[in-house]
Each structure stands twice: as structure tokens, then as C-alpha cells.
Scaffold this motif. Structure first.
Motif, PDB file in Angstrom:
ATOM      1  N   GLN A   1      -0.932  -3.454  -5.870  1.00 44.88           N
ATOM      2  CA  GLN A   1      -0.591  -2.207  -5.191  1.00 44.88           C
ATOM      3  C   GLN A   1      -1.853  -1.414  -4.932  1.00 44.88           C
ATOM      4  O   GLN A   1      -2.716  -1.330  -5.792  1.00 44.88           O
ATOM      5  CB  GLN A   1       0.347  -1.370  -6.066  1.00 44.88           C
ATOM      6  N   ILE A   2      -1.936  -0.860  -3.752  1.00 39.15           N
ATOM      7  CA  ILE A   2      -3.073  -0.009  -3.425  1.00 39.15           C
ATOM      8  C   ILE A   2      -2.543   1.371  -3.092  1.00 39.15           C
ATOM      9  O   ILE A   2      -1.746   1.529  -2.163  1.00 39.15           O
ATOM     10  CB  ILE A   2      -3.873  -0.576  -2.239  1.00 39.15           C
ATOM     11  N   TYR A   3      -2.946   2.353  -3.875  1.00 40.62           N
ATOM     12  CA  TYR A   3      -2.544   3.737  -3.648  1.00 40.62           C
ATOM     13  C   TYR A   3      -3.659   4.464  -2.911  1.00 40.62           C
ATOM     14  O   TYR A   3      -4.835   4.186  -3.131  1.00 40.62           O
ATOM     15  CB  TYR A   3      -2.277   4.432  -4.983  1.00 40.62           C
ATOM     16  N   GLY A   4      -3.305   5.381  -2.034  1.00 40.56           N
ATOM     17  CA  GLY A   4      -4.330   6.127  -1.316  1.00 40.56           C
ATOM     18  C   GLY A   4      -3.754   6.900  -0.145  1.00 40.56           C
ATOM     19  O   GLY A   4      -2.615   7.349  -0.201  1.00 40.56           O
ATOM     20  N   LEU A   5      -4.547   7.052   0.891  1.00 38.46           N
ATOM     21  CA  LEU A   5      -4.120   7.813   2.060  1.00 38.46           C
ATOM     22  C   LEU A   5      -4.001   6.917   3.275  1.00 38.46           C
ATOM     23  O   LEU A   5      -4.946   6.220   3.634  1.00 38.46           O
ATOM     24  CB  LEU A   5      -5.137   8.913   2.372  1.00 38.46           C
ATOM     25  N   CYS A   6      -2.857   6.972   3.928  1.00 35.95           N
ATOM     26  CA  CYS A   6      -2.672   6.173   5.129  1.00 35.95           C
ATOM     27  C   CYS A   6      -3.438   6.776   6.296  1.00 35.95           C
ATOM     28  O   CYS A   6      -3.930   7.909   6.214  1.00 35.95           O
ATOM     29  CB  CYS A   6      -1.193   6.055   5.476  1.00 35.95           C
ATOM     30  N   SER A   7      -3.526   6.008   7.338  1.00 35.50           N
ATOM     31  CA  SER A   7      -4.270   6.406   8.526  1.00 35.50           C
ATOM     32  C   SER A   7      -3.889   7.808   9.002  1.00 35.50           C
ATOM     33  O   SER A   7      -4.728   8.680   9.186  1.00 35.50           O
ATOM     34  CB  SER A   7      -3.991   5.370   9.616  1.00 35.50           C
TER      35      SER A   7
ATOM     36  N   MET B   1       0.879  -1.171   0.000  1.00 37.80           N
ATOM     37  CA  MET B   1       0.000   0.000   0.000  1.00 37.80           C
ATOM     38  C   MET B   1       0.911   1.212   0.000  1.00 37.80           C
ATOM     39  O   MET B   1       1.868   1.265   0.774  1.00 37.80           O
ATOM     40  CB  MET B   1      -0.857   0.046   1.262  1.00 37.80           C
ATOM     41  N   ILE B   2       0.611   2.172  -0.850  1.00 32.18           N
ATOM     42  CA  ILE B   2       1.459   3.352  -0.989  1.00 32.18           C
ATOM     43  C   ILE B   2       0.655   4.603  -0.644  1.00 32.18           C
ATOM     44  O   ILE B   2      -0.347   4.905  -1.286  1.00 32.18           O
ATOM     45  CB  ILE B   2       1.999   3.475  -2.433  1.00 32.18           C
ATOM     46  N   CYS B   3       1.093   5.323   0.365  1.00 31.87           N
ATOM     47  CA  CYS B   3       0.400   6.565   0.725  1.00 31.87           C
ATOM     48  C   CYS B   3       0.836   7.671  -0.219  1.00 31.87           C
ATOM     49  O   CYS B   3       2.028   7.980  -0.324  1.00 31.87           O
ATOM     50  CB  CYS B   3       0.674   6.969   2.165  1.00 31.87           C
ATOM     51  N   GLU B   4      -0.135   8.262  -0.890  1.00 30.27           N
ATOM     52  CA  GLU B   4       0.168   9.294  -1.881  1.00 30.27           C
ATOM     53  C   GLU B   4       0.494  10.637  -1.226  1.00 30.27           C
ATOM     54  O   GLU B   4       0.912  11.570  -1.899  1.00 30.27           O
ATOM     55  CB  GLU B   4      -1.007   9.448  -2.851  1.00 30.27           C
TER      56      GLU B   4
ATOM     57  N   GLN C   1      -4.923  10.744   6.639  1.00 33.28           N
ATOM     58  CA  GLN C   1      -6.348  11.072   6.587  1.00 33.28           C
ATOM     59  C   GLN C   1      -6.660  12.079   7.676  1.00 33.28           C
ATOM     60  O   GLN C   1      -7.387  13.051   7.460  1.00 33.28           O
ATOM     61  CB  GLN C   1      -7.198   9.819   6.832  1.00 33.28           C
TER      62      GLN C   1
ATOM     63  N   GLU D   1       3.555  -2.835   3.878  1.00 34.99           N
ATOM     64  CA  GLU D   1       3.547  -4.173   3.285  1.00 34.99           C
ATOM     65  C   GLU D   1       2.452  -5.007   3.921  1.00 34.99           C
ATOM     66  O   GLU D   1       2.192  -4.889   5.117  1.00 34.99           O
ATOM     67  CB  GLU D   1       4.908  -4.822   3.521  1.00 34.99           C
ATOM     68  N   PHE D   2       1.830  -5.836   3.119  1.00 38.11           N
ATOM     69  CA  PHE D   2       0.843  -6.748   3.686  1.00 38.11           C
ATOM     70  C   PHE D   2       0.898  -8.072   2.947  1.00 38.11           C
ATOM     71  O   PHE D   2       1.366  -8.153   1.807  1.00 38.11           O
ATOM     72  CB  PHE D   2      -0.561  -6.148   3.622  1.00 38.11           C
TER      73      PHE D   2
END
Ligand SMILES: [Mn+2]
Ligand SMILES: [Mn+2]
Ligand SMILES: [Zn+2]
Ligand SMILES: [Zn+2]
Lengths: 152, 152
Positions: B136-142, B99-102, B145, B109-110
Motif C-alpha cells: 500500500q502506498i499512502y500519499g497525495l493523488c494527482s 495507492m490511498i490518497c490521504e 497535490q 489500484e495498480f
DNA sequence: ATTTAATTGAGATTGAATCTCAATTAATGA
DNA sequence: TCATTAATTGAGATTCAATCTCAATTAAAT
């Protein structure tokens, strides 16, 4: 151009107006060419297509217009690790992922809702807000397993 | 360097010999540096690290050595769409995705066996022989946000 | 120590993508 | 219809990662 795509074009026109951008002949032409293109084309496919036509369009303008179209969601940018980007017309197509044959280059699209849901669940666990998922499977397609030279 | 990584180095040495390649000081140094590096480093991380040390190693040699290490499976090459490649030491690490925080660039990693099995099943359906999966999942990490500027 | 094929490094080259800037043009409204 | 203005275009320069070239060096085998 189909009715559907005419609709898309006017949606594009409205989106441009909304942001004070101009509807130029270049943008119109790029849009309608894209709406009729094969899947997963690259920038040079457009460049050469225009090159042969009456009025050429510069690379810079093509790149700039693609950026806008990607922003607006009409076009999706995809990267198959070739060192350059590919694009696909997104407006009339729902979520899907890709299998890429490393022998013949063929690209297979598939849709799997379970896969999608799995990913959503993972995001919840991580408290991660997804904006984009990439699922790609590289390998050998059915044909190329049988005859390793099929695609050449 | 741990015992485990010494073992890896001798595996590397053997692999080189097997293919009539030489064990040079450069290759040895690159290998041991990599085995101690953080995750998901890029080529310039190595270049600058060597630059500050006694004996520098040219970019060309680093690239060439990385190719070998990737071939042999000691190193995995990953592409997070930044326009250049990243690498991770693979020898002591099992399958995982990213997962990549943009916002802050953090990479999570998962591992999800169900996800993996789903993909295997899809390959069977398509009669596709996979060599590599990319999820790969791109988005905003905890964190990002909550506070959009946390990572800056 | 000699031989030989592999390796290295400096710098040139490639190729995708972006940037610059002067000239052009779409859009607005008087 | 025409003038005004901000957006757009295109040619070419520039950037940046990655690869290539080739003469000089070196690991390894005998
Ligand atoms: Mn597709
Ligand atoms: Mn990783
Ligand atoms: Zn194939
Ligand atoms: Zn973050």
C-alpha cells in the motif's frame, strides 16, 4: 542508556519546547523506556511495565505521548492486522519492511532497495506523492514450515 | 446480474453444500449484493442498503457471511488503516495493490508484475512461504497535490 | 411430514482507542 | 523565590468495530 539515545532525548526535549509542550516525568520515562524496548511492542507492553514499577502511568497519557512521538518521527506505528497497533523505535533505524509468520507470530525485517525504487517509479507514473509505504508479507517462516507447532 | 456472476453464485452454493452449510435467503442476498457493489465497501454500506430494503439482515449475519466469503475466496478483506475493514469482490479480479490518497480518500489500484516477482524472490531468500502480500502506498493523488481541498 | 443440525437476530459483551474534566504541575519571568 | 498561566495528568466514561450468546427459526435430508 547509550550516548546516542541521550542525544535522542535531548532532541525530543527541544522538539517539545519548540511547540510549547512540557517535559514531564511521564514523557521522559515513556521516552527512555521506548528507546530500550524490543521491537514491535504494543501499548500494553508499556502499561504493564509501568504498572510493576514505582510510578504508574495512565493509558491515556501513554497514548497521548505515543501520538507525539509518532508525529515527531521518533516512533513508527505499525499494523499487522491484529486489531491493535504496534510500535517501533524509529530513531536509529532505517527503512525496512516486514514478513509476518502467521504460525509463530515472529516478525522478520528486510530491506530491499529495488523494491523501494519500483514503488517510487510507480508513484511517478501515477503522479502520486507518497508519504508512507506499507509492504508486508504474511505466511509461514522457515521454522514453521518444518514443524507446524514450533512456535506454540 | 451477469452470467458470470450467476456462475459465481452457483459456485458459492456448491461450496456451501460441500461444507454442510445452508443456502439461506440472507446468504443469497448478501452474495448478490456484493457481486454488484462498488469497490472497497465497508460493512455498514451493506447494513444500510439492507436497512432500506424489504427485509433487513442483522449485523451478526453479515459479519458471519463475510467470513465465509473471505474463506472461500469470493471476497477479499482489505485494511486501509481506518479502524475498520473494507472488502472487495474478488472473484472476477486479479492481483493488484493500492495507492490511498490521504486527502480525498480515493483508492487507486495498480498491478506490477515486477514488484510481485521481487517479493517472491525475497521469500525464497528467507525460505518464507507467503500466503498474502500487502502493498500500500499512502500519499497525495494527482488532483490533491494541485488543489489541496479538491476532495472535500 | 418429521427430524436434526445449521442459522438467524436481538441484544449483551469485548477490547482498543479516545474523550471529559477536575486537580495538578512545568515553565516563565517578576 | 513566588505567582501566574497554560499544559498535563489520571480516573473513569464513552465510542466504535467486531464478536458472542442463546432462544427461536428454518433449510435440507429422509
Ligand atoms: Mn520493524
Ligand atoms: Mn482493490
Ligand atoms: Zn513461524
Ligand atoms: Zn486525492
Amino acid at each position: 542508556m547509550s550516548i546516542m539515545k541521550d542525544q535522542d532525548l535531548s532532541t525530543f526535549t527541544e522538539a517539545l519546547r519548540r511547540e510549547n509542550l512540557k517535559l514531564t516525568p511521564q514523557r521522559k520515562k515513556i521516552f527512555s523506556t521506548i528507546a530500550e524496548s524490543d521491537e514491535h511492542w504494543e501499548v500494553d507492553d508499556l502499561v504493564y511495565r509501568f504498572w510493576e514499577s514505582e510510578d504508574r502511568i495512565s493509558r491515556a497519557t501513554i497514548y497521548r505521548t505515543l501520538d507525539i512521538l509518532v508525529d515527531y518521527g521518533f516512533v513508527r506505528k505499525v499494523d499487522f492486522g491484529e486489531g491493535r497497533s504496534r510500535y517501533e523505535y524509529a530513531a536509529d533505524k532505517k527503512y525496512h519492511d516486514h514478513m509476518i509468520c502467521e504460525e509463530c507470530g515472529e516478525i522478520f525485517e528486510f530491506t530491499d532497495e529495488n523494491l523501494r525504487k519500483h514503488q517510487e517509479r510507480l508513484c511517478e507514473i501515477f503522479d502520486f506523492t507518497p508519504s508512507k509505504h506499507v509492504v508486508q508479507i504474511y505466511g509461514l517462516c522457515s521454522e514453521c514450515q518444518a514443524e507446524p507447532d514450533a512456535g506454540k
